[in-house]
Design a protein around this motif. Structure first.
Motif, mmCIF file in Angstrom:
data_model
loop_
_atom_site.group_PDB
_atom_site.id
_atom_site.type_symbol
_atom_site.label_atom_id
_atom_site.label_comp_id
_atom_site.label_asym_id
_atom_site.label_seq_id
_atom_site.Cartn_x
_atom_site.Cartn_y
_atom_site.Cartn_z
ATOM 1 N N ARG A 3 -80.399 16.965 47.795
ATOM 2 C CA ARG A 3 -80.431 15.398 47.429
ATOM 3 C C ARG A 3 -81.518 15.657 46.158
ATOM 4 N NH1 ARG A 3 -80.532 12.885 52.020
ATOM 5 N NH2 ARG A 3 -78.347 13.582 52.122
ATOM 6 N N THR A 4 -81.280 14.490 45.749
ATOM 7 C CA THR A 4 -81.967 14.467 44.289
ATOM 8 C C THR A 4 -83.030 12.802 44.364
ATOM 9 O OG1 THR A 4 -80.347 12.457 43.571
ATOM 10 C CG2 THR A 4 -79.911 14.935 42.978
ATOM 11 N N ILE A 25 -80.921 20.448 51.042
ATOM 12 C CA ILE A 25 -80.812 19.832 52.494
ATOM 13 C C ILE A 25 -79.780 20.915 53.756
ATOM 14 C CG2 ILE A 25 -81.621 17.444 51.836
ATOM 15 C CD1 ILE A 25 -78.451 17.003 51.822
ATOM 16 N N GLY A 77 -80.966 9.173 45.368
ATOM 17 C CA GLY A 77 -80.215 9.944 46.549
ATOM 18 C C GLY A 77 -78.772 10.207 46.676
ATOM 19 N N LYS A 78 -78.463 10.663 45.456
ATOM 20 C CA LYS A 78 -77.037 11.295 46.080
ATOM 21 C C LYS A 78 -77.177 12.783 45.979
ATOM 22 C CE LYS A 78 -76.099 8.883 40.484
ATOM 23 N NZ LYS A 78 -75.582 9.982 39.473
ATOM 24 N N THR A 79 -76.329 12.929 46.563
ATOM 25 C CA THR A 79 -75.982 14.666 46.794
ATOM 26 C C THR A 79 -75.094 15.805 45.983
ATOM 27 O OG1 THR A 79 -76.118 13.733 49.393
ATOM 28 C CG2 THR A 79 -75.382 15.844 49.201
ATOM 29 N N GLY A 122 -83.410 18.958 43.005
ATOM 30 C CA GLY A 122 -83.927 17.968 43.737
ATOM 31 C C GLY A 122 -84.373 18.972 44.968
#
Length: 274
Positions: free
Chosen positions: A145-146, A135, A149-151, A132
């Motif tokens: 941030r993949t 951020i 949309g995952k953190t 990712g």
């Protein structure tokens, strides 16, 4: 109540001057801890390798250490035996170390990361199967941030203890597309058509593509096309190359199957078609 307090003061081993001295030490320690916190924060802020979160955490630790020392001195002034006070300080320190050793390890790793700068905010990395874009860099973790949309929070120690791939350092990544051409294809005609198809892709990198022959039989030929693109455009580039190669070979009169999946999926697909 007044008689109880008077009795405790009468039976205690410290006097009024001991209480005054303890109060002075406590006030002095309070101000000293505040000065230490501000001094450490000011000193570390001048070091460009440390971020605000790491600087604030180090400053708070300095203040807590001075306050703990002040409490020990106050207890000694009030007549508490020195050995039990030292034993209590050692026990508290050991418990704090065992409880916070993971946080301390990640904080130390965060200092190393921010000092040496192996990664930066905005870099695209891959670590232990997780990939990712960075951020945020904190004192304890790196936030990714993949692409879906995952953190994800990765402890700082993992960046120092495991192999890290930073795609942003090279600026480009290599992708591969497999193709099976049916019949007895003329490779001297296949290669120019494939190279022209890859060259027409918009998101392709500046590095020239490569073609490798894996299988050659009277019934089919298996080839792989390797090309480069930016990390952010790798999925789009693979999709565009698959489409361009299939269209180019089809226009040249070849029957083919093209896939960007690993070879075992391509083989299963072709066997199902056959």
């Amino acid at each position: 109540m007044q008689d109880l307090v008077s009795g405790l003061l009468k039976d205690s081993s410290f006097g009024v001057w001991d209480v005054i001295l303890a109060a002075v030490v406590l006030v002095a320690g309070w101000f000293a801890s505040g000065w230490a916190r501000r001094g450490v924060a000011a000193a570390l802020s001048k070091w460009s390798g440390l971020g605000p979160s790491s600087t604030n955490l180090a400053a708070r630790l300095a203040r807590y250490g001075i306050m703990l020392l002040t409490i020990g001195i106050v207890l000694t002034v009030l007549g508490a035996p020195l050995q039990p006070v030292l034993a209590a300080v050692i026990i508290i320190s050991a418990v704090a170390f065992l409880a916070l050793r993971g946080i301390a390890a990640n904080f130390g790793a965060g200092l190393v990361i921010q000092a040496r700068r192996p990664v930066h905010i905005g870099d695209s990395i891959e670590l232990e199967g997780v990939e990712g874009r960075i951020i945020e860099l904190t004192g304890r973790a790196v936030l990714l941030r993949t692409s879906d949309g995952k953190t994800i929070r990765i402890p700082n120690t993992m960046l120092l203890e495991h192999p890290l791939w930073n795609a942003s350092e090279t600026g480009a990544v290599r992708s591969e597309v497999r193709a099976r051409i049916h019949g007895s294809p003329d490779l001297d005609a296949v290669c120019p058509a494939v190279l022209a198809a890859v060259a027409s892709v918009e998101h392709r990198g500046a590095t020239d593509p490569e073609i490798f022959l894996h299988t050659l039989t009277p019934a089919w030929a298996d080839i792989s096309i390797r090309f480069w693109s930016s990390y952010e455009d790798r999925e789009v580039s693979r999709s565009s190359v698959v489409r361009a190669v299939a269209a180019s070979l089809g226009a040249a009169g070849f029957t083919c199957s093209v896939s960007s999946d690993p070879p075992r999926f391509l083989t299963a697909l072709v066997d199902a078609i056959d």
